[in-house]
Design an enzyme around this catalytic site. Structure first.
Site, PDB file in Angstrom:
ATOM      1  N   TYR A  50     -33.837 -27.866  76.516  1.00  0.00           N
ATOM      2  CA  TYR A  50     -34.248 -26.633  77.183  1.00  0.00           C
ATOM      3  C   TYR A  50     -35.759 -26.531  77.331  1.00  0.00           C
ATOM      4  O   TYR A  50     -36.255 -25.741  78.140  1.00  0.00           O
ATOM      5  CB  TYR A  50     -33.754 -25.398  76.419  1.00  0.00           C
ATOM      6  N   HIS A 108     -25.966 -32.602  71.505  1.00  0.00           N
ATOM      7  CA  HIS A 108     -25.788 -31.817  72.724  1.00  0.00           C
ATOM      8  C   HIS A 108     -24.642 -32.307  73.604  1.00  0.00           C
ATOM      9  O   HIS A 108     -24.005 -31.523  74.305  1.00  0.00           O
ATOM     10  CB  HIS A 108     -27.094 -31.816  73.523  1.00  0.00           C
ATOM     11  N   SER A 148     -21.456 -30.576  70.498  1.00  0.00           N
ATOM     12  CA  SER A 148     -21.381 -29.800  71.730  1.00  0.00           C
ATOM     13  C   SER A 148     -20.818 -30.678  72.834  1.00  0.00           C
ATOM     14  O   SER A 148     -21.181 -31.860  72.942  1.00  0.00           O
ATOM     15  CB  SER A 148     -22.773 -29.288  72.127  1.00  0.00           C
TER      16      SER A 148
END
Length: 289
Positions: A50, A108, A148
């Site tokens: 991010y 992730h 994730s």
């Protein structure tokens, strides 16, 4: 709702509602976190990808709430699939956040974004990344570790070959796109399911049927979508930068009827896109399954 928690499989409590920070610029993130903390949020979700860990960490340190009352999640970049790179990246997140400990750090994605859902599972690389997370947890750098975007076969690889059970698996899940079989499997392994993009990147907010149902409860579609996730036992992570939206997203102390939950579970899919399509910096866009 902001005071309610789930208990992870290692005994650590995690707030039931988190604030997502995807697409919040680094130079804006600190104030967003401070605003959310003032409203009552205690759970904040960021990621290396991010590009706003520094800002989120600044907000955590300057929000006026004791650190032990806050829960901070970050994510190991999807491209990192070696032990040394993962070790370095974990330390990099701690430095960027400016924190002594990360409450939850997760891989992730099982694949680098450019290879997302293209067939390769990167089993060996994910085990190396997982080993680095296990080491960091043992060293006290991270309190909980998880996953994730992992599918069943990817989770099985970790469960069979790792030493620590994942605490969470964070997946794309929202009204009209709820992977029930995967969710049931994850829950059967005593792993908490976190739902990112519970609004389907905004697409479901414009659906007439959902607008009508939400109106019957005196709420907005966003609140209905969050409540749907909570009633499924998921932990929603709505992204918001506007304090008014943050407050509204937390005002979900109502109950969706059984009949309406069945309608929501079976609603016609509304096409939305997952994280893989939102990181063009990592290569070609790939639609999330």
């Amino acid at each position: 709702m902001l005071n309610e928690t789930y208990t992870l499989n290692n005994g650590i409590k995690i707030p039931k509602l988190g604030l997502g920070t995807w697409f919040i610029a680094d130079d804006k993130a600190a104030q967003v976190v401070r605003d959310a903390a003032a409203i009552g949020y205690r759970h904040f979700d960021t990621a290396q990808a991010y590009g706003n860990e520094r800002g989120v960490g600044e907000g955590i340190r300057t929000c006026g709430v004791a650190r032990d009352e806050l829960f901070v999640t970050t994510k190991l970049a999807a491209e990192i699939k070696s032990l040394d790179a993962a070790r370095s990246a974990i330390d990099g997140s701690l430095k960027a956040l400016g924190l002594d400990v990360i409450d939850l750090m997760i891989i992730h994605s099982p694949q680098p974004w450019a290879e997302f859902r293209k067939g390769e599972h990167f089993f060996a690389g994910n085990l190396e990344a997982w080993r680095a997370l296990e080491e960091a947890q043992a060293a006290g750098k991270i309190r909980s570790i998880g996953l994730s975007n992992f599918e069943k076969v990817d989770i099985e690889n970790i469960l069979k070959n790792g030493s620590v059970k994942p605490a969470v698996n964070q997946i794309l899940a929202h009204v009209s796109n709820t992977p029930f079989a995967l969710i049931d499997y994850i829950k059967s392994q005593d792993i908490l399911v976190e739902a990112y993009s519970p609004f389907g990147h905004g697409e479901i907010l414009r659906n007439g049927a959902l607008v009508s149902m939400a109106r019957s409860y005196g709420v907005g579609v966003a609140q209905l979508a969050i409540r749907y996730c909570l009633q499924l036992g998921l932990l929603p992570l709505p992204k918001a930068a506007n304090p008014a939206h943050m407050r509204s997203n937390a005002e979900v102390d109502f109950q969706i009827s059984h009949a309406d939950m069945q309608t929501l579970r079976n609603i016609t899919p509304i096409e939305t896109y997952g994280e893989a399509s939102m990181f063009p910096v990592y290569g070609e866009n790939a639609r999330s399954a």
